[in-house]
Write an enzyme that holds these catalytic residues in place. Structure first.
Site, mmCIF file in Angstrom:
data_model
loop_
_atom_site.group_PDB
_atom_site.id
_atom_site.type_symbol
_atom_site.label_atom_id
_atom_site.label_comp_id
_atom_site.label_asym_id
_atom_site.label_seq_id
_atom_site.Cartn_x
_atom_site.Cartn_y
_atom_site.Cartn_z
ATOM 1 N N THR A 174 31.860 3.216 23.615
ATOM 2 C CA THR A 174 33.032 3.359 22.534
ATOM 3 C C THR A 174 32.779 4.724 21.778
ATOM 4 O O THR A 174 33.770 5.587 21.736
ATOM 5 C CB THR A 174 33.106 2.239 21.539
ATOM 6 O OG1 THR A 174 33.253 0.931 22.413
ATOM 7 C CG2 THR A 174 34.290 2.476 20.820
ATOM 8 N N LYS B 215 41.375 -11.254 21.187
ATOM 9 C CA LYS B 215 40.466 -10.949 20.284
ATOM 10 C C LYS B 215 39.899 -12.212 19.899
ATOM 11 O O LYS B 215 40.493 -13.211 19.407
ATOM 12 C CB LYS B 215 40.826 -10.272 19.431
ATOM 13 C CG LYS B 215 39.745 -9.436 18.584
ATOM 14 C CD LYS B 215 38.892 -8.356 19.231
ATOM 15 C CE LYS B 215 38.890 -7.037 18.512
ATOM 16 N NZ LYS B 215 38.812 -5.953 19.155
ATOM 17 N N SER C 28 34.032 -1.760 29.494
ATOM 18 C CA SER C 28 34.074 -3.376 30.197
ATOM 19 C C SER C 28 34.658 -3.393 31.599
ATOM 20 O O SER C 28 34.089 -4.219 32.298
ATOM 21 C CB SER C 28 34.924 -4.033 29.035
ATOM 22 O OG SER C 28 33.821 -4.263 27.768
ATOM 23 N N ASN D 250 27.864 0.942 15.709
ATOM 24 C CA ASN D 250 27.770 1.241 16.970
ATOM 25 C C ASN D 250 28.804 2.680 17.478
ATOM 26 O O ASN D 250 28.448 3.711 18.076
ATOM 27 C CB ASN D 250 28.204 -0.045 17.900
ATOM 28 C CG ASN D 250 28.177 0.443 19.722
ATOM 29 O OD1 ASN D 250 29.175 1.050 20.049
ATOM 30 N ND2 ASN D 250 27.061 -0.037 20.223
ATOM 31 N N LYS E 47 45.907 -1.434 23.648
ATOM 32 C CA LYS E 47 44.880 -0.498 24.216
ATOM 33 C C LYS E 47 44.702 -0.731 25.857
ATOM 34 O O LYS E 47 44.604 0.439 26.408
ATOM 35 C CB LYS E 47 43.743 -0.974 23.504
ATOM 36 C CG LYS E 47 42.480 0.023 23.622
ATOM 37 C CD LYS E 47 41.255 -0.501 23.000
ATOM 38 C CE LYS E 47 41.591 -0.852 21.434
ATOM 39 N NZ LYS E 47 40.257 -1.045 20.752
HETATM 40 N N1 GLU Z 1 35.862 -4.897 20.741
HETATM 41 C C1 GLU Z 1 35.849 -3.407 21.426
HETATM 42 C C2 GLU Z 1 37.454 -3.071 21.370
HETATM 43 O O1 GLU Z 1 37.903 -3.350 20.240
HETATM 44 C C3 GLU Z 1 35.872 -3.735 23.063
HETATM 45 C C4 GLU Z 1 36.526 -4.855 23.711
HETATM 46 C C5 GLU Z 1 36.080 -5.069 24.998
HETATM 47 O O2 GLU Z 1 35.411 -4.494 25.809
HETATM 48 O O3 GLU Z 1 36.730 -6.008 25.849
HETATM 49 O O4 GLU Z 1 38.171 -2.454 22.020
#
Ligand code: GLU
Length: 418
Positions: free
Chosen positions: A187, A103, A347, A218, A91
């Site tokens: 998101t 993660k 972010s 969310n 990503k």
């Molecule tokens: N948890 C979100 C994702 O899966 C955001 C991760 C982030 O902002 O670092 O993309």
């Protein structure tokens, strides 16, 4: 091995082969660089002690510091965390961000904790992982089961340990702690932008098209909200309590209010109530958005999905076999690591602001986020068209994969890793 990790690895393998990359790239990406497992003791309100299991997976740093959320979920496993971290690497690369992937996870049901217990857990997680975190090392954010309140406790704990304010070490913080108001809905907003772009190319526009959203957390809430602002008619929403279906359209703001006040979408006044939360995936709709969790559209239920366009707001909601089935029927799946990148792109914008102690307005920030999401989509769509000309077997995820892997490969090659 967990089905989720298996699926992510098979996707990775397919991408390496399709892009003609050397086997070494798969070898480097099929294992995380570092995995840290910790035990987090929490004194419970009852006076007893609980010890929670936590992880941080630092998957790949070829493109920069590790970046990705922290999930609080009772069923999350280390293997799922590795799968999620791998998706973050893809990503972040696809979005052109200066980050690798990571993660974190804690095996806990956050709804069963009091606010005090949750705070102790959040702070304990940071204390346990302090040596491997940092604004230029590994920058966490929320994921399923965590939010800006948890980030506030975490950045506070981190800053205390460091001996100075370090806002850039966590993202998606409350606005008063150097967060940005756009992050709350980023998101879902990004998903809506991508839904509109895909609908314009595939379905000849977006005005009046119908959208069904599975999952009303969310991502799902803000996806539905922004898509309806862009002209889509939201005809189904769902959460664990069931599905609400209304072909005349659901009032998304009202549904969000019901969800926040009662915790259940089925308390929405109106529409037909279906007990199966997955029913939102099967209703008559032009676009379906699996915005809940992984492994939702599988070989078993793919036959019931009628939409021509599937936009993956969740991470890993469609299995690779189910995606090929959808492709055979002429349906297109906009892959997770493109569709739901709005969170991490926002972010990144917050992190840049924090590193410079600088501030953009909400409108300015949202415009930057929208531009990045649109550019990402356009790049992937152009590659998809190009790849489709030489093979009918190609899915949109393949195009996204090849672009994401190319950037990682170039960085690894320049660093002398390959
Ligand atoms: N948890 C979100 C994702 O899966 C955001 C991760 C982030 O902002 O670092 O993309």
């Amino acid at each position: 091995m967990s089905v989720f990790l298996q699926n992510v690895l098979s996707t990775l393998k397919r991408g390496v082969a399709l892009g003609g990359f050397p086997e070494g790239l798969y070898k480097l990406l099929s294992k995380p660089e570092r995995v840290v497992a910790v035990s987090i003791p929490v004194r419970m309100d009852s006076g007893g002690l609980e010890v929670f299991e936590g992880f941080r997976v630092q998957h790949c740093s070829a493109l920069g510091p590790y970046k990705g959320g922290i999930r609080f979920h009772p069923d999350v496993t280390l293997e799922d965390d590795i799968a999620l971290a791998t998706l973050m690497t893809l990503k972040n690369s696809l979005a052109g961000l200066p980050y690798g992937g990571g993660k974190g996870a804690v095996r806990v049901d956050p709804r069963k904790l009091s606010a005090r217990e949750l705070e102790q857990l959040a702070r304990g997680y940071v204390r346990a992982l302090y040596p491997v975190l940092g604004e230029l090392v590994d920058i966490p954010a929320p994921d399923v089961g965590t939010d800006s309140r948890v980030m506030a406790w975490m950045v506070d704990e981190y800053s205390k340990l460091l001996g100075r304010n370090a806002p850039a070490s966590f993202t998606a913080k409350p606005a008063v702690l150097w967060g940005n108001p756009v992050r709350e809905y980023a998101t879902g907003f990004g998903c809506a932008v991508v839904t509109r772009e895909a609908a314009e190319r595939l379905l000849g526009g977006s005005k009046g098209l119908t959208l069904a959203v599975q999952g009303f957390g969310n991502t799902g809430q803000w996806h539905a909200y922004w898509a309806s602002k862009m002209g889509f008619k939201v005809v189904a929403i769902s959460d664990l309590s069931g599905t609400v279906y209304d072909p005349d359209g659901i009032d998304v703001e009202k549904a969000m209010k019901v969800k926040s006040e009662t915790g259940k979408v089925v308390n929405y006044p109106g529409g037909e109530k279906l007990s199966d939360p997955k029913a939102a995936l099967y209703v008559d709709a032009d676009v379906v958005a699996p915005d809940a969790v992984e492994n939702q559209i599988t070989l078993e239920n793919v036959g019931k999905v009628k939409a021509k366009l599937v936009v993956e707001g969740a991470n890993g909601p469609t299995t690779p076999e189910a995606e090929l089935e959808l492709a055979k029927r002429g349906a297109v799946v906009v892959p997770d690591f493109l569709a739901n990148a709005g969170g991490v792109v926002m972010s990144y914008l917050e992190w840049v602001q924090n590193l410079q102690w600088y501030w953009w307005s909400e409108e300015e920030t949202r415009a930057k986020l929208e531009r990045i999401m649109r550019d990402n989509f356009e790049r992937v769509w152009a590659k998809f068209e190009e790849m489709r000309r030489s093979s009918r077997e190609v899915v949109m995820r393949d195009a996204a994969l090849v672009i994401a892997l190319q950037r990682i490969y170039d960085a690894m090659k320049a660093r002398g890793w390959l």
